[in-house]
Write a protein that holds these residues in place. Structure first.
Motif, mmCIF file in Angstrom:
data_model
loop_
_atom_site.group_PDB
_atom_site.id
_atom_site.type_symbol
_atom_site.label_atom_id
_atom_site.label_comp_id
_atom_site.label_asym_id
_atom_site.label_seq_id
_atom_site.Cartn_x
_atom_site.Cartn_y
_atom_site.Cartn_z
ATOM 1 N N THR A 256 0.793 -1.248 0.155
ATOM 2 C CA THR A 256 -0.118 0.116 -0.065
ATOM 3 C C THR A 256 0.839 1.520 -0.062
ATOM 4 O OG1 THR A 256 -1.720 1.297 1.110
ATOM 5 C CG2 THR A 256 -0.335 0.005 2.522
ATOM 6 N N ASP A 257 0.176 2.372 -0.478
ATOM 7 C CA ASP A 257 1.091 3.616 -0.327
ATOM 8 C C ASP A 257 0.704 4.308 0.967
ATOM 9 O OD1 ASP A 257 1.869 3.700 -3.168
ATOM 10 O OD2 ASP A 257 0.000 4.029 -3.593
ATOM 11 N N ASP A 258 -0.250 3.909 1.701
ATOM 12 C CA ASP A 258 -0.397 4.565 3.021
ATOM 13 C C ASP A 258 -0.776 3.328 4.067
ATOM 14 O OD1 ASP A 258 -1.265 6.010 5.183
ATOM 15 O OD2 ASP A 258 -2.059 7.481 3.987
ATOM 16 N N GLU B 109 4.290 -0.442 3.601
ATOM 17 C CA GLU B 109 4.329 0.821 2.892
ATOM 18 C C GLU B 109 5.803 1.106 2.800
ATOM 19 O OE1 GLU B 109 3.652 5.560 3.861
ATOM 20 O OE2 GLU B 109 2.600 4.149 5.190
ATOM 21 N N ALA C 239 8.371 -0.916 -2.937
ATOM 22 C CA ALA C 239 8.102 0.411 -4.076
ATOM 23 C C ALA C 239 8.293 -0.131 -5.449
ATOM 24 C CB ALA C 239 9.347 1.218 -3.786
ATOM 25 N N LEU D 210 4.850 -1.877 -6.018
ATOM 26 C CA LEU D 210 3.694 -0.781 -6.468
ATOM 27 C C LEU D 210 3.669 -0.070 -7.690
ATOM 28 C CD1 LEU D 210 3.726 0.748 -2.676
ATOM 29 C CD2 LEU D 210 1.636 -0.634 -3.930
ATOM 30 N N PRO E 114 -1.529 -0.707 -5.508
ATOM 31 C CA PRO E 114 -1.632 -1.415 -4.387
ATOM 32 C C PRO E 114 -2.542 -2.787 -4.380
ATOM 33 C CG PRO E 114 -2.380 0.659 -4.317
ATOM 34 C CD PRO E 114 -2.077 0.281 -5.808
#
Length: 127
Positions: free
Chosen positions: A10-12, A53, A61, A64, A69
């Motif tokens: 996930t990014d967050d 993340e 990274a 993603l 995600p």
């Protein structure tokens, strides 16, 4: 072996942890920055939900960037990681990690290549 956790890229991680905590009626049981990632574990009755993340360039990274995600891996707990890796080798499974390495939460881990496991990145975890 039993299911240990499902890992999600996930990014967050904090925001997603809040959503899943509310959605599933669970809570965060462990959180750390490890190996260039913010890692959050939510407790489930049958294991954990792990959110990954990236904090810097690295595996998550790149994942993603390529895939966006989503589910990254499925992890199974073992009492003997070396024996589990030997068994996988005996079955002709390609290993990402030939030897156990340090993982999040202080556990030893090793990954199996998705080419050998039906397109699923599988992680073995020894607590």
């Amino acid at each position: 072996m039993e299911l240990d956790h499902i890992g999600v890229a996930t990014d967050d991680a904090s925001a997603l942890a809040g959503l899943y905590a509310d959605l599933l009626g669970t809570s965060v049981v462990h959180e750390e920055v490890f190996d260039g990632m913010h890692v959050v574990f939510l407790e489930m009755d049958s294991g954990y939900f792990e959110l990954l993340e990236p904090q810097e360039e690295g595996t998550i990274a790149r994942y993603l960037e390529r895939n966006g995600p989503g589910m990254h891996h499925v992890a199974f707990v073992t009492d003997d990681l070396d024996a589990a890796l030997d068994h996988a080798r005996d079955l002709g499974v390609e290993l990402v990690d030939e030897e156990p390495r340090p993982g999040a939460w202080g556990h030893s881990v090793a990954f199996l290549h998705p080419k050998s496991t039906g397109g699923v990145l599988v992680e073995f975890v020894e607590h």
